[in-house]
Design an enzyme around this catalytic site. Structure first.
Site: not given
Length: 285
Positions: A32, A146, A178, A202
């Protein structure tokens, strides 16, 4: 409800349905993207679409549209929904096939969906900063894709929500990775430090913009792993994402950061990021 895109067709969103055996629904077998829209224009659209293609390639799904075709579809969706300030959400799944863990032997058509949503800028939070918690990073080892498999992220975000915080800062042992839906940065002696873009995080599009702005404005940057100890002793901490832009972190658990106020480097980057938005999408109101 407006319009949505389903497999290349612009339809009323109420009519956008997926089959119960869509592999995205049953396995999270898909990818996505979320793209910011300011003044009716997509921000960093090319970069988001490039990452969308790389993510789909990484799990063996062929994007059924050229980048130019997909960009045109999204622009039409923005126009049809008269979106000025918000986001586009889009996803691509492997498609519909009888339930089986292995990929289907027969060729099936990937399923592409997209819709828009009004989404205000977090102006007040960006001025005051936000609080966070720490949590162990329990996700898989391909966070650079992702994918739709976000359960680890959701559990971390829920912990933050239950603690009354904006975000959860994740770490693998002593190393910070993260946030549950953001990239994390520390500032020490004027140097911006953030995790290198590898399989453990990411590669944020907003992160790339920030690093480019640092380069253009002589703000030193180090892309490397940093520790919980470095996080605790940082002069400033901030996060970034498509929807949060450049967000100051003023609390981590019970500890205040920069005495509970956004730091100077963070505020400078906020101003530079605002100028970049206006450069691409026009003056913001």
């Amino acid at each position: 409800m407006g319009f949505a895109i389903l497999n290349g067709k612009m339809i009323d969103r109420s009519e956008a349905k997926v089959d119960v055996e869509d592999r995205g629904y049953q396995f999270g077998d898909g990818v996505y993207e979320v793209i910011r829209v300011y003044n009716g224009k997509m921000f960093t659209a090319a970069e988001h679409l490039e990452r969308f293609g790389k993510s789909s390639d990484s799990i063996g799904i062929s994007l059924p549209y050229r980048t130019e075709e997909l960009s045109a579809l999204l622009e039409e969706l923005i126009e049809k929904n008269n979106l000025q300030l918000g986001i586009i959400y889009m996803q691509l799944t492997r498609g519909v096939s009888p339930r089986n863990h292995a990929f289907p032997i027969e060729k099936i058509a990937p399923a592409l969906t997209a819709y828009t949503k009004e989404f205000a800028r977090p102006d007040e939070s960006m001025k005051k900063g936000v609080s966070t918690i720490l949590t162990e990073d329990i996700r898989w080892l391909r966070c650079d894709i992702k994918s739709l498999n976000l359960l680890g992220n959701l559990l971390a975000k829920q912990k933050a929500a239950e603690a009354g915080c904006f975000e959860a800062i994740q770490h693998r042992g002593e190393n910070v990775t993260e946030g549950s839906s953001s990239n994390i940065y520390i500032v020490k002696n004027g140097v911006v430090i953030t995790h290198e873009s590898n399989n453990l995080i990411l590669k944020g599009i907003t992160k790339d913009v920030i690093l480019e702005l640092c380069l253009e404005n002589n703000i030193p940057v180090e892309e490397r792993t940093f520790t919980l100890e470095e996080l605790a002793n940082a002069d400033e901490v901030f996060l970034s994402s498509t929807t949060s832009e450049v967000m100051p972190i003023v609390g981590i658990g019970d500890k205040k950061v920069t005495e509970g106020h956004p730091g100077q480097v963070t505020k400078k980057l906020q101003k530079l990021f605002q100028l970049e938005i206006e450069n691409q999408c026009g003056k913001l109101k």
